[in-house]
Design an enzyme around this catalytic site. Sequence first.
Site, PDB file in Angstrom:
ATOM      1  N   HIS A 106      -0.360  -1.190   0.241  1.00 46.91           N
ATOM      2  CA  HIS A 106      -1.360  -0.396  -0.671  1.00 46.91           C
ATOM      3  C   HIS A 106      -1.177   1.092  -0.258  1.00 46.91           C
ATOM      4  CE1 HIS A 106      -5.107   0.163  -3.003  1.00 46.91           C
ATOM      5  NE2 HIS A 106      -5.565   0.558  -1.688  1.00 46.91           N
ATOM      6  N   SER A 151      -6.181   4.746  -4.106  1.00 47.47           N
ATOM      7  CA  SER A 151      -6.941   3.676  -4.035  1.00 47.47           C
ATOM      8  C   SER A 151      -8.186   3.779  -4.727  1.00 47.47           C
ATOM      9  CB  SER A 151      -7.272   3.169  -2.619  1.00 47.47           C
ATOM     10  OG  SER A 151      -7.942   2.200  -2.525  1.00 47.47           O
ATOM     11  N   ASP A 198       0.530  -6.022  -3.270  1.00 45.33           N
ATOM     12  CA  ASP A 198      -0.416  -5.065  -3.072  1.00 45.33           C
ATOM     13  C   ASP A 198      -1.619  -6.112  -2.771  1.00 45.33           C
ATOM     14  OD1 ASP A 198      -2.612  -3.580  -2.458  1.00 45.33           O
ATOM     15  OD2 ASP A 198      -2.123  -1.815  -3.905  1.00 45.33           O
TER      16      ASP A 198
END
Lengths: 271, 309
Positions: free
Chosen positions: A246, A96, A218
């Site tokens: 995610h 991320s 996502d």
Amino acid sequence: MNKTISQRNNVNIIGNGNQTILFAHGFGCDQNMWRFVTPSFIDDYRIVLFDYVGCGQSDINQYNPARYSNLNGYAQDIINICDELDLNDVIFVGHSVSSMIGSLVSIKFPDLFSAMVFIGPSACYINDTQYFGGFGKKELLELLDVMDNNYLGWANFLAPIIMKNEDKPELVKELEESFCATDPIITRQFAETTFFSDNRKDLSRIKIPVLILQCSDDAIAPDAVGEYIAQQIQDSSYVKLDATGHCPHMSHPEETILAITNFLNKQYQTV
Amino acid sequence: MNFTFEEYNDGYTIYAGGIQINQRNKFEKALLESKKIAQKAVEENVELIAIRNTLLETQHQLELQLRKLSRKESFQRELSKVLSHDLQEPLRKINLFSSRLLENEDLNHETDLGRGLLKISRFVEQVRHLLEKLEQYNGLEGKALEHVPVNIEEAVLKAKMDCGLSSEKVNIVFENHLEPDKKFLSDNRLVLILFRELLVHAFSYHKNDDYTSKIKISVDTITENVFTELKDAYKYEECLRIVFEDNSNQKYIPSTSIFDLFWKLDAEDTELRFGLAYCKRIVQLLDGNITTATNKKQSLKFIITLPFK
């Protein structure tokens, strides 16, 4: 007594290889979230795990709001760790927001990393005229408001959205607990720094091979974002995972491991 | 409603007091609001007192810094005078008298005395050159900066010309990654001297005249913390980054000592070099930073970061 960087960032080193893989966790998480994927690399690589200051078991007293108001502050954590451990030719794996943090490090020190893996990256979370980031600015400001007024409610609301995979409620619970375990003020600032960063211009400055792992469905980093990042980075490989949510390294570790291994085999010509 | 119960030996009394519920909410809300305002005022007052104390401390520190600066300035002036005159004058006289002695009919370059005098003249010239460079180095400190738009590529080409380096001697590849509207404001003269010194340095180790130095200079931006001396202070700003890559395969080991005065390449190096110390001083004057790094190709990189203004 002054603490070392390794103590500050709760650095843990495992594995037997010569080449180093540095795993960098995402927002609201810690190094523990890598536990499903690291065993697959332990025989061939030296694995460096750490927590950003303010996360996990890091030294929270070292948290400086001014430093961490910018992703460059988090990038400095990585630079400090690599410096102290005298690392080079590192394979960087970022989840991320760590993908963009790793990018900043790579731009600053082009010879430090030899390849990068981005898991669910986003260069900018806010929609723009020619860009779909997945969120409106107002929406994100409201999310920060909720964090201010009802932190536990926020954690309870966001964890299932991020994790998806309702069939694995233990993972949702783990993420929610991770959110709740961290200092709300620090997490709130990390959220603001993350969601309001715009690193789109940095992407074309990355000169090393990058693997982009894009999850299906996502809610944080939609397909368009992963595709955009792949287009902007000169030497990129794009893999769309069947994994949903995610956090594929937690929900679908086998698929994530396979994608990373294929990429590394291709890059370093090992079988 | 609020009730109070009072008991006696032979009975009890109940006191009751009431207020309309909407009135009660109103009063409670007003009370809470007043409490909040009072708390905020107390907090702000505490903050103001803390700020005032910090300001007083800063003022005291500033005074000490100014005194220190004043002392340094006066020392600097004295040192400049010593370098530009007091030390130069005896050297000039030594040179003058040894030349006169050499002109004497009885002395020629073949005699021991003649050779000795020639050596003295050479050493004196070296020391004079050293003093001149030291004077320039020392003089940088008092230089008033003139911030104007600087074109890095033009500065590099001018520096190359100033050094008298032909394209056969030095092959410079320039890469500009700045956005077209990005303006870099700095002191043009100092930027020019910086590149001149870096080019001279890159070129100075080649004993072989046929050698061509390969230099790559790239310019882009980087975000840096502007506070380099203040502990725990952070403010991120975009800076100009110049990477000066010398691909001449020299036997460098990057270290901070490379920027020291009289740094030597190795034990056999007899020259007293100023170049890189001079570069560092220029970069510091321009509020920037200079570091070194090597890469897999074993080339030496100078990484210079400078503020855009």
